[in-house]
Design an enzyme around this catalytic site. Sequence first.
Site, mmCIF file in Angstrom:
data_model
loop_
_atom_site.group_PDB
_atom_site.id
_atom_site.type_symbol
_atom_site.label_atom_id
_atom_site.label_comp_id
_atom_site.label_asym_id
_atom_site.label_seq_id
_atom_site.Cartn_x
_atom_site.Cartn_y
_atom_site.Cartn_z
ATOM 1 N N CYS A 10 -7.664 0.294 -5.433
ATOM 2 C CA CYS A 10 -5.868 0.452 -5.450
ATOM 3 C C CYS A 10 -6.109 1.275 -6.680
ATOM 4 O O CYS A 10 -6.325 2.168 -7.437
ATOM 5 C CB CYS A 10 -5.731 -0.956 -5.960
ATOM 6 N N CYS A 84 -4.577 2.729 -1.242
ATOM 7 C CA CYS A 84 -4.439 3.800 -2.060
ATOM 8 C C CYS A 84 -4.369 5.229 -1.612
ATOM 9 O O CYS A 84 -4.697 6.094 -2.301
ATOM 10 C CB CYS A 84 -5.910 4.398 -3.236
ATOM 11 N N CYS A 88 -7.651 8.216 -1.872
ATOM 12 C CA CYS A 88 -9.582 7.612 -1.548
ATOM 13 C C CYS A 88 -10.119 7.891 -0.532
ATOM 14 O O CYS A 88 -9.990 8.826 -0.102
ATOM 15 C CB CYS A 88 -9.408 6.421 -1.309
#
Length: 133
Positions: A10, A84, A88
């Site tokens: 996250c 995210c 990511c």
Amino acid sequence: MTRPTVLFVCVHNAGRSQMAAGYLTALAGDRVDVRSAGSMPGNQLNPVAVAAMAEEGIDISAAQPRLLDDASVQEADVVITMGCGDACPYYPGKRYEDWELDDPAGQPIEPVRGIRDDIRRRVETLIAEIAPE
């Protein structure tokens, strides 16, 4: 059989991903390697998330937010993101899931309990799929 590695990601690595890692560690034991990281890690865990997990008998207070790096994603068999977005990294051949969960940052304990309980249900499903007893 080798143990699968699960990486929870996250943004701040201070709430959702830490709660998920705490549950997976507690519920799957040594059947799974558990990691968590954040695209922009915070300085400390969300104290309300820590308190919500303590209600479940799971102590995540010693965990530290950690910066997400490419190596962590490459080493993981399962990558679970939690809001995210494009921050990511993505590698073909991995199992990816995006768990849409509210961010517990700045929220009182009641809504964080709901987020926690949702995470637990998802972790239990994940365990049944990747590391059944």
